[in-house]
Structures are given as structure tokens and as C-alpha cells.
Design an enzyme around this catalytic site. Structure first.
Site, PDB file in Angstrom:
ATOM      1  N   TYR A  82      -8.524  -8.990  17.134  1.00 27.77           N
ATOM      2  CA  TYR A  82      -7.601  -9.791  16.315  1.00 27.77           C
ATOM      3  C   TYR A  82      -8.079 -11.245  16.268  1.00 27.77           C
ATOM      4  O   TYR A  82      -8.212 -11.847  15.203  1.00 27.77           O
ATOM      5  CB  TYR A  82      -6.206  -9.701  16.934  1.00 27.77           C
ATOM      6  CG  TYR A  82      -5.121 -10.449  16.198  1.00 27.77           C
ATOM      7  CD1 TYR A  82      -4.730 -10.076  14.921  1.00 27.77           C
ATOM      8  CD2 TYR A  82      -4.452 -11.515  16.807  1.00 27.77           C
ATOM      9  CE1 TYR A  82      -3.710 -10.743  14.264  1.00 27.77           C
ATOM     10  CE2 TYR A  82      -3.430 -12.181  16.159  1.00 27.77           C
ATOM     11  CZ  TYR A  82      -3.062 -11.794  14.887  1.00 27.77           C
ATOM     12  OH  TYR A  82      -2.056 -12.457  14.237  1.00 27.77           O
ATOM     13  N   ILE A 116       0.863  -1.193   0.000  1.00 27.19           N
ATOM     14  CA  ILE A 116       0.000   0.000   0.000  1.00 27.19           C
ATOM     15  C   ILE A 116       0.900   1.243   0.000  1.00 27.19           C
ATOM     16  O   ILE A 116       2.022   1.190   0.514  1.00 27.19           O
ATOM     17  CB  ILE A 116      -0.975   0.034   1.209  1.00 27.19           C
ATOM     18  CG1 ILE A 116      -0.215  -0.211   2.520  1.00 27.19           C
ATOM     19  CG2 ILE A 116      -2.110  -0.947   1.042  1.00 27.19           C
ATOM     20  CD1 ILE A 116      -1.043   0.068   3.762  1.00 27.19           C
TER      21      ILE A 116
HETATM   22  C1  AKB Z   1       0.616 -11.144  17.818  1.00 28.30           C
HETATM   23  O1  AKB Z   1       1.275 -11.168  18.857  1.00 28.30           O
HETATM   24  O2  AKB Z   1      -0.396 -10.450  17.663  1.00 28.30           O
HETATM   25  C2  AKB Z   1       1.029 -12.054  16.686  1.00 28.30           C
HETATM   26  C3  AKB Z   1       0.358 -13.386  16.758  1.00 28.30           C
HETATM   27  C4  AKB Z   1       0.773 -14.372  17.747  1.00 28.30           C
HETATM   28  O3  AKB Z   1      -0.531 -13.652  16.005  1.00 28.30           O
HETATM   29  N1  AKB Z   1       2.447 -12.204  16.684  1.00 28.30           N
END
Ligand code: AKB
Length: 317
Positions: A142, A34
Site C-alpha cells: 500500500y 465496477i
Molecule cells: C488504511 O488504514 O489503510 C487507510 C489509510 C490510513 O490510508 N485508512
């Protein structure tokens, strides 16, 4: 011959994966980036690159068409700690972006690799030797995007026959491109401090175990799973893979074997600590071993020797 598009090619794993793919395949290995994160140096000079914003389906499709892409490595994501600061953006990139990639893959017949993470697990998941198929109930954005991504990738495989494959990466450790915004970043930063002769301030508490992996093993995993014969697959999205598990004391003491004057103190970051505590202590990677022959090559000792040697060489210059 293979024509590959790497989306997010200038990030932690992206730059090294692009270079590795260019060293083994002789087709178009396109570094997608990007604006503001342009490829530099060897990455820019050794092959084609293209602006590919994962939130722009049209841009992905045009690049796939121009370079006759057959495989997409979708590495665009905000890591766990930064995703908590920007959850809306994390969803837009992680899920909106994945949806765009899968749609292009469906209509243009590409295979897709999208890394998942130990972040798919949560507080109710068994902590030790976490099984392949178990509770996935993360409470981070996440983790939510990674679980949803696993489900969506499996859906596209079952419903539309898209060849989607994935591994759950642990914390990745490398001397090339530093990570940014992850919970496991401390295990990279600690080597930088040791190699520079500085005291390390550790944001993760004593006794907090997480799975980690040296980058050469992670790159092999990403390539080998895409090359594997799928006839043995029971799983696809996503496989547990593992090579080592440690807490800050263990990695500190390992580094001290080579750097006896190295010092560390704790200043625990509550956000990262809470995320770390919700993740497994160690994963069971039997399914990856049985279904496509996964086997790590590095342990904490061999990784530590290599990391310190490479970083000390760099800081001498
Ligand atoms: C994080 O710490 O967010 C990454 C993972 C373990 O997915 N390194």
C-alpha cells in the site's frame, strides 16, 4: 460548472464525496463503479453513473468524453491490510490504474485528485509531528503504491502540465460507509460496537498512536485542495493534513464519557499492528495550512458525539 468523474464512487470516501460534489456543483457528477459494486439508493438516483474499471484506460476515456469531464477523483485502491494479502492486485489498481488516469488526463485535459496516505511513511520516518518533506520508505505494498503514486503524479504535473493534486489521508472515520481492509479501521469499528451496546475487541495495541480524521473534514480537504489557487503551491503530491491523533485507550475513554458501560479488550492482530507501528504518531500539516488554507473543524470530542448519535439513531430503526 464542473463535470467530475469519481472512480471508486461506492467505496468508503467515494459515496460521500460524490453526494457532496452533487450538492455543490451543477454539472455532471458521474459515479464511476465496477460491476458488483453498483451505486444504490440516493447515490444511484441523484445523478449519472458509469462502469469505469480503473484498469481499463479506454473505459475511463469514453466516460470522460461522454460527460465532458474536467476533474477526476481517483479513489480506487486496496487499503493497507488487504493490499498485503493481494500485493499484485494492489499494484495493478494503485499504479496501473493511476497511470491510466494520468494518461487520460494528459490527453483530455483533466485535473486529477488521487488521495495519498499516512502509509507513505515507514519505520525510519520521524514519528512525532512528521514533517511534510521527510523520509518515505514504507515496507507495505500500500505504502509503496502511494509513494510511487505521489512521484508519478508530480511527474505528470512537471513534465506534461497535468493539474494533479493530493492529500495524505489519515484514518478516515464515518458512520455512512464502513471502510474495509485498512489498519485504521478499528477507529470506525469501535463506534459501531459502542452504539450497538457490544464489547469491542481491539486489533491495535494500547499506546499505538495514529492520525485520524472525521469524514466531513476529509471531504472538505478533497474539495478545497482542488478549488485552491495553485499560485501558492510549493507542493502538490501530496500534502500532510491532520486533525487528531490518539491510541485505542484514548478513543475508548472518550466513548466511555458518553457510554459508561462500554467495554473493550485487546486481541492484537500482528499484521495490522506492525503496519500501525511503522506509521507516524502524528503529522505536521503546516504546509497545507499555509499553501491552501487547510483547517480541520472536528476534534475527538465533537466527532465522538456525532458518530454515536448518528449510529444509535440508525440501530434504533
Ligand atoms: C488504511 O488504514 O489503510 C487507510 C489509510 C490510513 O490510508 N485508512
Amino acid at each position: 460548472m464542473k463535470n467530475v468523474l469519481i472512480i471508486g464512487s461506492t467505496g468508503q470516501i467515494g459515496s460521500e464525496l460524490t453526494m457532496k460534489l452533487r450538492s455543490i456543483y451543477n454539472g455532471n457528477i458521474v459515479a464511476g463503479y465496477i460491476p458488483g459494486a453498483e451505486p444504490k439508493g440516493e447515490l444511484a438516483e441523484s445523478g449519472p453513473s458509469a462502469i469505469v474499471d480503473i484498469t481499463n484506460e479506454q473505459q475511463i476515456a469514453e466516460t470522460v468524453s461522454k460527460y465532458h469531464i474536467d476533474t477526476i477523483y481517483n479513489l480506487a485502491a486496496l487499503l493497507s491490510a488487504v493490499a498485503e494479502a493481494k500485493p499484485q492486485l494492489a499494484w495493478k489498481i494503485g499504479m496501473g490504474g493511476l497511470f491510466n488516469v494520468l494518461e487520460v488526463a494528459r490527453t483530455m485535459k483533466c485535473a486529477v485528485f488521487t488521495p495519498s496516505s499516512i502509509g507513505v511513511f515507514g519505520n525510519n520516518t520521524p514519528k512525532d509531528k512528521t514533517p511534510q518533506d521527510t523520509i518515505r520508505n514504507p515496507r507495505t505494498m500500500y505504502g509503496v503504491t502511494k509513494v510511487s503514486g505521489e512521484l508519478l503524479s508530480d511527474y505528470y504535473n512537471i513534465r506534461f502540465g497535468v493539474d494533479t493534486r493530493s492529500v495524505r489521508f489519515p484514518g478516515l472515520i464515518s458512520y455512512v460507509t464502513p471502510p474495509g481492509g485498512g489498519t485504521t479501521d478499528y477507529a470506525v469499528d469501535i463506534y459501531y460496537s459502542a452504539a450497538k451496546g457490544e464489547k469491542f475487541v481491539c486489533p491495535i495495541g494500547k499506546g499505538t498512536y495514529m492520525d485520524m480524521m472525521y469524514m466531513p473534514d476529509a471531504l472538505r480537504a478533497a474539495i478545497e485542495i482542488m478549488e485552491a489557487d495553485p499560485s501558492k503551491f510549493v507542493h502538490r503530491n501530496s500534502f500532510n493534513i491532520a486533525s487528531m491523533s490518539f491510541d485505542p485507550e484514548i478513543i475508548f475513554n472518550k466513548i466511555k464519557e458518553y457510554e459508561p458501560n462500554f467495554e473493550m479488550e485487546y486481541q492484537v492482530d500482528p499484521l495490522r499492528q506492525a503496519i500501525a507501528e511503522s506509521w507516524p504518531n502524528s503529522l505536521d500539516d503546516t504546509c497545507a495550512r499555509e499553501e491552501w488554507g487547510w483547517k480541520p473543524e472536528y476534534d475527538l470530542d465533537t466527532m465522538t458525539k456525532d458518530m454515536l448519535a448518528k449510529l444509535k439513531e440508525r440501530f434504533k430503526k
